[in-house]
Enzyme design. Structure first.
Site, PDB file in Angstrom:
ATOM      1  N   SER A 127       0.853  -1.196   0.000  1.00 49.74           N
ATOM      2  CA  SER A 127       0.000   0.000   0.000  1.00 49.74           C
ATOM      3  C   SER A 127       0.888   1.246   0.000  1.00 49.74           C
ATOM      4  O   SER A 127       2.105   1.158   0.225  1.00 49.74           O
ATOM      5  CB  SER A 127      -0.887   0.013   1.246  1.00 49.74           C
ATOM      6  N   ASP A 140      -1.082  -1.521  -4.076  1.00 54.34           N
ATOM      7  CA  ASP A 140      -2.452  -1.640  -3.591  1.00 54.34           C
ATOM      8  C   ASP A 140      -3.000  -0.244  -3.304  1.00 54.34           C
ATOM      9  O   ASP A 140      -2.374   0.533  -2.584  1.00 54.34           O
ATOM     10  CB  ASP A 140      -2.424  -2.495  -2.308  1.00 54.34           C
ATOM     11  N   GLY A 142     -10.372  -6.405   0.861  1.00 58.63           N
ATOM     12  CA  GLY A 142     -10.944  -6.531   2.215  1.00 58.63           C
ATOM     13  C   GLY A 142     -11.450  -7.921   2.515  1.00 58.63           C
ATOM     14  O   GLY A 142     -12.540  -8.086   3.055  1.00 58.63           O
ATOM     15  N   ILE A 195      -5.581 -10.133   1.074  1.00 57.90           N
ATOM     16  CA  ILE A 195      -5.557 -10.507   2.490  1.00 57.90           C
ATOM     17  C   ILE A 195      -4.440  -9.730   3.181  1.00 57.90           C
ATOM     18  O   ILE A 195      -3.267  -9.877   2.828  1.00 57.90           O
ATOM     19  CB  ILE A 195      -5.355 -12.038   2.634  1.00 57.90           C
TER      20      ILE A 195
END
Length: 335
Positions: free
Chosen positions: A56, A94, A235, A278
């Site tokens: 991320s 991400d 999610g 995940i």
């Protein structure tokens, strides 16, 4: 400019094609640390699974972009060292929130990026998604885009409410953006508190929360509109109760933490859903092992002593997901 192929990475195109045809999903595990990376690679090699290591924006800031690039290159070399001759490892961004961030990741050796414009007005989401796709495809980097909004919190991605993806928009969106895969909203949610207690029912025997089911009707409508198109679920941690219980037993405080039941993820994996994200489960597995170890060994202070069981616990969780939930074990490309 670092091309991901020089690092030994692959993009998602071929693995997604095989996953859609084969009725399984590729694991997309978020990582921030060396221990997470080691556990992901060990699990992927042992199960002979393709894997997406995703980062991320927050993780990139935490770990440093240059270090991450070398960690990804190291992951490929490590997989080979462990006996996997042809690993299939993707380095994926991400929730990229701007064209500039996506471009920077592509320039630093990412093989796949996600542009998340789901909170923007529809036309603006299409416009920036298209811009990312045009740049990425010059370098054979694959692009995931998002339509619909997930509730919950993950790093800097937060929303109070979810908005299901509208099936009537997906053909227009996928065609006009040119994206390679589409993240949809069908009731999954970010974080370890995926649902508020009032959204759930309680099991009369255990008192535990039971989450609402995913909107498979929306998924099936999307599949009809875009047959064979790679679909992504964000999610999708199941928030294992045993890890939550361990954390709470050894001084943690996670009341009513709840995730997506694994049987629903198993069902989704058999559809056009070919990538399942995940993150929280890995965090819980790591924290549970560390809390337990430090409580049982208060005299220890060497980080290797408590990070080793944390790494083992994450690896065990990754193997479980690959084999028992996603079905991607034994699915490496034949060479």
């Amino acid at each position: 400019m670092v091309n991901y192929k020089e690092l030994g990475l692959v993009n998602t195109r071929e693995m997604f094609k095989r996953a859609v045809a084969g009725g399984y999903a590729i694991p997309a595990f978020n990582f921030n640390t060396m221990e997470q990376m080691q556990a992901i690679v060990q699990a992927a090699v042992e199960t002979k699974s393709p894997v997406i290591m995703q980062v991320s924006k927050g993780a990139r800031n935490y770990a440093n972009a240059t270090i991450l690039r070398y960690m990804a290159e190291g992951a490929v070399a490590y997989a080979k060292e462990l006996g996997c001759e042809h690993p299939e490892i993707v380095l994926h961004l991400d929730h990229g929130d701007s064209f500039e961030l996506c471009k920077d990741c592509i320039d630093m050796g990412f093989s796949s990026v996600m542009y998340d414009g789901s909170a923007l007005p529809y036309e603006e989401n299409i416009k920036i998604s298209r811009q990312v796709v045009e740049y990425a495809h010059k370098y054979d980097v694959t692009v995931e885009c998002e339509l619909g909004v997930l509730a919950g919190v993950e790093d800097e991605v937060a929303s109070e409410v979810s908005h299901y993806t509208k099936p009537e928009e997906v053909i227009d969106f996928a065609t006009r953006t040119g994206c390679d895969s589409l993240a949809i909203s069908i009731g999954t949610s970010h974080g370890a508190y995926k649902f508020k207690p009032e959204q759930c029912t309680r099991d009369p025997k255990t008192g535990k929360l039971v989450p609402p089911p995913l909107a498979f009707d929306v998924l099936h409508e999307i599949e009809k509109k875009l047959p064979g198109f790679p679909i992504v679920l964000h999610g999708s941690s199941s928030v294992p109760q045993e890890e939550v219980d361990t954390i709470n037993k050894f001084g943690g405080n996670l009341p009513d933490a709840i995730g997506i039941p694994e049987d629903q993820l198993r069902e989704a994996s058999k559809s056009a859903v070919c990538k399942i994200n995940i993150d929280s489960d890995s965090r819980l597995a790591m924290t549970a092992a560390i809390r337990q170890y430090l409580a049982e060994h208060p005299e220890h202070f060497d980080p290797r002593q408590y990070l080793k069981p944390a790494r083992e616990n994450m690896k065990k969780m990754y193997i479980h997901k690959i084999v028992n939930v996603l079905g991607s074990n034994g699915k490496l490309a034949q060479h």
